[in-house]
Design an enzyme around this catalytic site. Structure first.
Site, PDB file in Angstrom:
ATOM      1  N   TYR A  35      -0.781   7.115  -1.901  1.00  0.00           N
ATOM      2  CA  TYR A  35      -1.164   5.708  -1.777  1.00  0.00           C
ATOM      3  C   TYR A  35      -2.633   5.504  -1.368  1.00  0.00           C
ATOM      4  CZ  TYR A  35       3.889   4.771  -1.696  1.00  0.00           C
ATOM      5  OH  TYR A  35       5.223   4.686  -1.998  1.00  0.00           O
ATOM      6  N   HIS A  40      -3.199  -1.691  -2.617  1.00  0.00           N
ATOM      7  CA  HIS A  40      -2.479  -2.143  -1.428  1.00  0.00           C
ATOM      8  C   HIS A  40      -3.010  -1.487  -0.152  1.00  0.00           C
ATOM      9  CE1 HIS A  40       0.505  -5.070  -0.820  1.00  0.00           C
ATOM     10  NE2 HIS A  40       1.585  -4.325  -0.773  1.00  0.00           N
ATOM     11  N   ASN A  87       5.761  -3.270   4.033  1.00  0.00           N
ATOM     12  CA  ASN A  87       6.697  -4.381   4.235  1.00  0.00           C
ATOM     13  C   ASN A  87       7.233  -4.502   5.651  1.00  0.00           C
ATOM     14  OD1 ASN A  87       6.239  -4.709   1.552  1.00  0.00           O
ATOM     15  ND2 ASN A  87       8.355  -4.401   0.885  1.00  0.00           N
ATOM     16  N   ASN A 133       3.610  -9.265   1.605  1.00  0.00           N
ATOM     17  CA  ASN A 133       4.753  -8.814   2.405  1.00  0.00           C
ATOM     18  C   ASN A 133       4.367  -8.248   3.761  1.00  0.00           C
ATOM     19  OD1 ASN A 133       6.707  -9.588   0.554  1.00  0.00           O
ATOM     20  ND2 ASN A 133       6.647  -7.636  -0.536  1.00  0.00           N
TER      21      ASN A 133
END
Length: 208
Positions: A35, A40, A87, A133
């Site tokens: 990631y 994000h 989240n 989120n």
């Protein structure tokens, strides 16, 4: 002489760490190598830059996050990278808030925004989750929208039919990375101003 220097260094470190934490700066993202350079994770990437500017390494595991302590904008701050996945970011932040008895107004959150072009910034004193989120989780766990935030543009979906999750978990191109990384100095400077209580000044200087 080396021993004396080391003694002074330990004394200085002890003095610094004994001061109470009264501010939190949290960058949002997802942990894990896959990631790292995804859209994000703009908040994580910005926090890495900020910590380097301050000569700190965000590596201590606490509050379901990686953290370090620092001085910024006249505040004794905790820099946080929640390790709960995006989240559930609010879980880690609320735990740190409760531990240090920090009000929500003293929590600065840095995160990605798909409604802004890559590298653009938008600073807000408060506001709704706006479909993000990570911010939604923070609002749910703290019961408040009244925290300052720095939004970092990561670009809109190239096609309306593209799945949003696929887009935010896609990687920046090399050109986009350069634009983004060049903006992190402004993110750092605005963080200092916000910590100093000069949010309006930060908005006037760096929004847009």
């Amino acid at each position: 002489m080396d021993r004396l220097f080391e003694l002074f260094k330990r004394i200085e470190t002890k003095k610094e760490s004994s001061e109470p934490i009264n501010y939190i700066i949290a960058g949002l993202g997802n942990y894990g190598a896959k990631y790292v350079y995804t859209r994000h994770n703009a908040g994580f990437l910005a926090m890495s830059y900020i910590s380097q500017k301050l000569g700190k390494e965000i590596s201590k595991s606490k509050f379901k996050a990686l953290v370090t302590e620092c001085e910024i904008g006249g505040k004794r701050a905790l820099l946080m990278l929640p390790q709960t996945l995006m989240n559930n970011s609010g879980v880690a932040i609320k735990e740190a808030m409760d531990y240090y008895n920090i009000p929500i107004e003293n929590v600065l959150v840095i995160f990605d925004d798909i409604s802004l072009p890559v590298g653009k910034m938008r600073i807000r004193r408060s506001g709704s989750a706006g479909g993000h989120n990570g911010i939604k989780s923070i609002i749910e766990h703290t019961g408040s929208e009244n925290f300052p935030r720095i939004k970092i543009g990561v670009g809109e979906k190239p096609h309306p039919e593209m799945d949003l999750v696929d887009w935010v978990l896609s990687r920046f191109t090399e050109d986009e990375q350069k634009v983004l990384f060049d903006k992190f100095e402004d993110v750092y400077r605005s963080s200092v101003l916000i910590a100093e209580g000069k949010t309006e000044e930060a908005m006037n200087k760096y929004n847009g």
